[in-house]
Motif scaffolding. Structure first.
Motif, PDB file in Angstrom:
ATOM      1  N   GLY A   1       0.790  -1.226   0.000  1.00 24.44           N
ATOM      2  CA  GLY A   1       0.232  -0.049  -0.066  1.00 24.44           C
ATOM      3  C   GLY A   1       0.927   1.092   0.119  1.00 24.44           C
ATOM      4  O   GLY A   1       0.534   2.372  -0.489  1.00 24.44           O
ATOM      5  N   GLN A   2       2.192   1.315   0.539  1.00 29.30           N
ATOM      6  CA  GLN A   2       2.946   2.291   0.687  1.00 29.30           C
ATOM      7  C   GLN A   2       3.838   2.508  -0.394  1.00 29.30           C
ATOM      8  O   GLN A   2       4.654   3.168  -0.563  1.00 29.30           O
ATOM      9  N   ALA A   3       3.809   1.567  -1.649  1.00 26.23           N
ATOM     10  CA  ALA A   3       4.804   1.594  -2.628  1.00 26.23           C
ATOM     11  C   ALA A   3       4.816   2.741  -3.417  1.00 26.23           C
ATOM     12  O   ALA A   3       3.578   3.400  -3.841  1.00 26.23           O
ATOM     13  N   ARG A   4       5.930   3.181  -3.747  1.00 30.07           N
ATOM     14  CA  ARG A   4       5.996   4.203  -4.830  1.00 30.07           C
ATOM     15  C   ARG A   4       7.085   3.745  -5.854  1.00 30.07           C
ATOM     16  O   ARG A   4       7.768   2.939  -5.457  1.00 30.07           O
ATOM     17  N   TYR A   5       6.725   4.372  -6.789  1.00 34.01           N
ATOM     18  CA  TYR A   5       7.781   3.867  -8.191  1.00 34.01           C
ATOM     19  C   TYR A   5       8.474   5.078  -8.768  1.00 34.01           C
ATOM     20  O   TYR A   5       7.845   6.293  -8.723  1.00 34.01           O
ATOM     21  N   GLY A   6       9.593   4.798  -9.052  1.00 33.63           N
ATOM     22  CA  GLY A   6      10.662   5.748  -9.628  1.00 33.63           C
ATOM     23  C   GLY A   6      11.396   5.091 -10.856  1.00 33.63           C
ATOM     24  O   GLY A   6      11.440   4.013 -10.873  1.00 33.63           O
ATOM     25  N   VAL A   7      12.064   6.066 -11.286  1.00 28.37           N
ATOM     26  CA  VAL A   7      13.029   5.738 -12.522  1.00 28.37           C
ATOM     27  C   VAL A   7      14.578   5.663 -12.092  1.00 28.37           C
ATOM     28  O   VAL A   7      14.687   6.607 -11.321  1.00 28.37           O
ATOM     29  N   GLY A   8      15.329   4.989 -12.361  1.00 27.39           N
ATOM     30  CA  GLY A   8      17.002   5.025 -12.326  1.00 27.39           C
ATOM     31  C   GLY A   8      17.427   4.318 -11.109  1.00 27.39           C
ATOM     32  O   GLY A   8      17.803   3.539 -11.031  1.00 27.39           O
ATOM     33  N   ALA A   9      17.709   5.124 -10.046  1.00 24.43           N
ATOM     34  CA  ALA A   9      18.459   4.697  -8.930  1.00 24.43           C
ATOM     35  C   ALA A   9      17.982   3.521  -8.321  1.00 24.43           C
ATOM     36  O   ALA A   9      16.804   2.981  -8.312  1.00 24.43           O
ATOM     37  N   SER A  10      19.050   2.793  -7.950  1.00 24.10           N
ATOM     38  CA  SER A  10      18.725   1.410  -7.162  1.00 24.10           C
ATOM     39  C   SER A  10      18.031   1.678  -5.791  1.00 24.10           C
ATOM     40  O   SER A  10      18.068   2.892  -5.319  1.00 24.10           O
ATOM     41  N   ARG A  11      17.639   0.555  -5.288  1.00 23.64           N
ATOM     42  CA  ARG A  11      17.351   0.548  -4.055  1.00 23.64           C
ATOM     43  C   ARG A  11      18.044   1.229  -3.014  1.00 23.64           C
ATOM     44  O   ARG A  11      19.353   0.994  -3.027  1.00 23.64           O
ATOM     45  N   VAL A  12      17.760   1.790  -1.788  1.00 19.87           N
ATOM     46  CA  VAL A  12      18.589   2.548  -0.858  1.00 19.87           C
ATOM     47  C   VAL A  12      18.911   1.504  -0.027  1.00 19.87           C
ATOM     48  O   VAL A  12      17.904   0.946   0.427  1.00 19.87           O
ATOM     49  N   LYS A  13      20.162   1.387   0.431  1.00 17.06           N
ATOM     50  CA  LYS A  13      20.424   0.264   1.670  1.00 17.06           C
ATOM     51  C   LYS A  13      19.905   0.716   2.843  1.00 17.06           C
ATOM     52  O   LYS A  13      19.891   2.102   3.244  1.00 17.06           O
ATOM     53  N   ARG A  14      19.648  -0.015   3.594  1.00 18.56           N
ATOM     54  CA  ARG A  14      19.110   0.175   5.018  1.00 18.56           C
ATOM     55  C   ARG A  14      20.107   0.640   6.031  1.00 18.56           C
ATOM     56  O   ARG A  14      19.640   1.237   6.911  1.00 18.56           O
ATOM     57  N   GLY A  15      21.323   0.185   6.012  1.00 22.35           N
ATOM     58  CA  GLY A  15      22.294   0.662   7.001  1.00 22.35           C
ATOM     59  C   GLY A  15      23.208  -0.630   7.081  1.00 22.35           C
ATOM     60  O   GLY A  15      23.093  -1.737   6.343  1.00 22.35           O
ATOM     61  N   PRO A  16      23.966  -0.491   7.927  1.00 19.00           N
ATOM     62  CA  PRO A  16      25.295  -1.615   8.108  1.00 19.00           C
ATOM     63  C   PRO A  16      24.664  -3.123   8.618  1.00 19.00           C
ATOM     64  O   PRO A  16      25.216  -3.852   8.149  1.00 19.00           O
ATOM     65  N   GLY A  17      23.761  -3.183   9.432  1.00 19.41           N
ATOM     66  CA  GLY A  17      22.895  -4.065   9.924  1.00 19.41           C
ATOM     67  C   GLY A  17      24.157  -4.825  10.757  1.00 19.41           C
ATOM     68  O   GLY A  17      24.971  -4.391  11.165  1.00 19.41           O
ATOM     69  N   ARG A  18      23.894  -5.974  10.962  1.00 15.10           N
ATOM     70  CA  ARG A  18      24.468  -7.067  12.221  1.00 15.10           C
ATOM     71  C   ARG A  18      25.847  -7.375  11.471  1.00 15.10           C
ATOM     72  O   ARG A  18      25.858  -7.554  10.230  1.00 15.10           O
ATOM     73  N   PRO A  19      26.972  -7.418  12.173  1.00 14.01           N
ATOM     74  CA  PRO A  19      28.095  -7.872  11.596  1.00 14.01           C
ATOM     75  C   PRO A  19      28.009  -9.438  11.180  1.00 14.01           C
ATOM     76  O   PRO A  19      27.384 -10.102  12.048  1.00 14.01           O
ATOM     77  N   ARG A  20      28.774 -10.008  10.099  1.00 16.62           N
ATOM     78  CA  ARG A  20      28.576 -11.153   9.938  1.00 16.62           C
ATOM     79  C   ARG A  20      29.211 -11.976  10.913  1.00 16.62           C
ATOM     80  O   ARG A  20      30.499 -11.590  11.643  1.00 16.62           O
ATOM     81  N   LYS A  21      28.971 -12.999  10.846  1.00 25.06           N
ATOM     82  CA  LYS A  21      29.654 -14.401  11.857  1.00 25.06           C
ATOM     83  C   LYS A  21      30.814 -14.747  11.175  1.00 25.06           C
ATOM     84  O   LYS A  21      30.832 -15.220  10.197  1.00 25.06           O
ATOM     85  N   VAL A  22      31.997 -14.883  12.175  1.00 27.21           N
ATOM     86  CA  VAL A  22      33.244 -15.524  11.472  1.00 27.21           C
ATOM     87  C   VAL A  22      33.159 -16.814  12.062  1.00 27.21           C
ATOM     88  O   VAL A  22      32.874 -17.217  13.008  1.00 27.21           O
ATOM     89  N   PRO A  23      33.527 -17.818  11.147  1.00 28.40           N
ATOM     90  CA  PRO A  23      33.513 -19.152  11.691  1.00 28.40           C
ATOM     91  C   PRO A  23      34.514 -19.389  12.594  1.00 28.40           C
ATOM     92  O   PRO A  23      35.561 -18.667  12.621  1.00 28.40           O
ATOM     93  N   ALA A  24      34.359 -20.243  13.293  1.00 23.90           N
ATOM     94  CA  ALA A  24      35.367 -20.577  14.368  1.00 23.90           C
ATOM     95  C   ALA A  24      36.751 -20.919  14.029  1.00 23.90           C
ATOM     96  O   ALA A  24      37.851 -20.492  14.662  1.00 23.90           O
ATOM     97  N   ALA A  25      36.911 -21.662  13.052  1.00 20.86           N
ATOM     98  CA  ALA A  25      38.266 -22.057  12.702  1.00 20.86           C
ATOM     99  C   ALA A  25      39.011 -20.774  12.277  1.00 20.86           C
ATOM    100  O   ALA A  25      40.201 -20.492  12.486  1.00 20.86           O
TER     101      ALA A  25
END
Length: 160
Positions: free
Chosen positions: A131-155
């Protein structure tokens, strides 16, 4: 005692005659009411029948057939959508695009199909959901932010 029987018989005959007159009056009144409402009742559609219709029966509801969209019509509508979005300074909602292109409610399916093709090809970008969708031309989607850091495997963590 004969007088009492005679009086009872006269009263019984009188009440039965009176009952006949009242019954006839009620039947007449009901007949007038049903005649007054009968034309209205005939205008109402009959209740749908259960089960499968006969092969020779006419269809209950014959809706006008909508014209199918040809690829040329869809691509022309897509070009009009892109031209409108390029000219717009801000992203537009779907209903605003339809209003600006003067599309009717009957053309909503064709509009949504053309818009979906444009989104899939990358010509139009959607911002927001449903319902809140808006449509535009050109620019790609805006990134939301850094988010959670990736998990590093134990090894890898032990060597680091």
């Amino acid at each position: 005692m004969d007088t009492q029987r005679a009086i009872a018989k006269v009263l019984q005959d009188f009440t039965s005659e009176l009952l006949k007159v009242f019954s006839a009056a009620v039947i007449d009144a009901v007949g007038q009411v049903s005649m007054a409402t009968r034309p209205e009742a005939s205008l109402e559609p009959a209740a749908p029948r259960r089960g499968r219709p006969r092969k020779d029966a006419a269809p209950a509801f014959a809706a006008p057939k909508a014209s199918r969209s040809t690829p040329a019509v869809v691509s022309e509508l897509g070009e009009r959508i892109v031209a409108l979005l390029v000219a717009s300074a801000t992203p537009l909602a779907g209903r605003d695009i339809m209003a600006n292109l003067a599309l009717s409610e009957d053309e909503q399916g064709r509009f949504e199909y053309a818009l979906g093709k444009l989104k899939k090809s990358g010509g139009v970008v959607q911002y927001g959901e449903r319902g809140q969708a808006r449509y535009g031309v050109g620019a790609s989607r805006v990134k939301r932010g850094p988010g959670r850091p990736r998990k590093v495997p134990a090894a890898d963590a032990a060597t680091a």
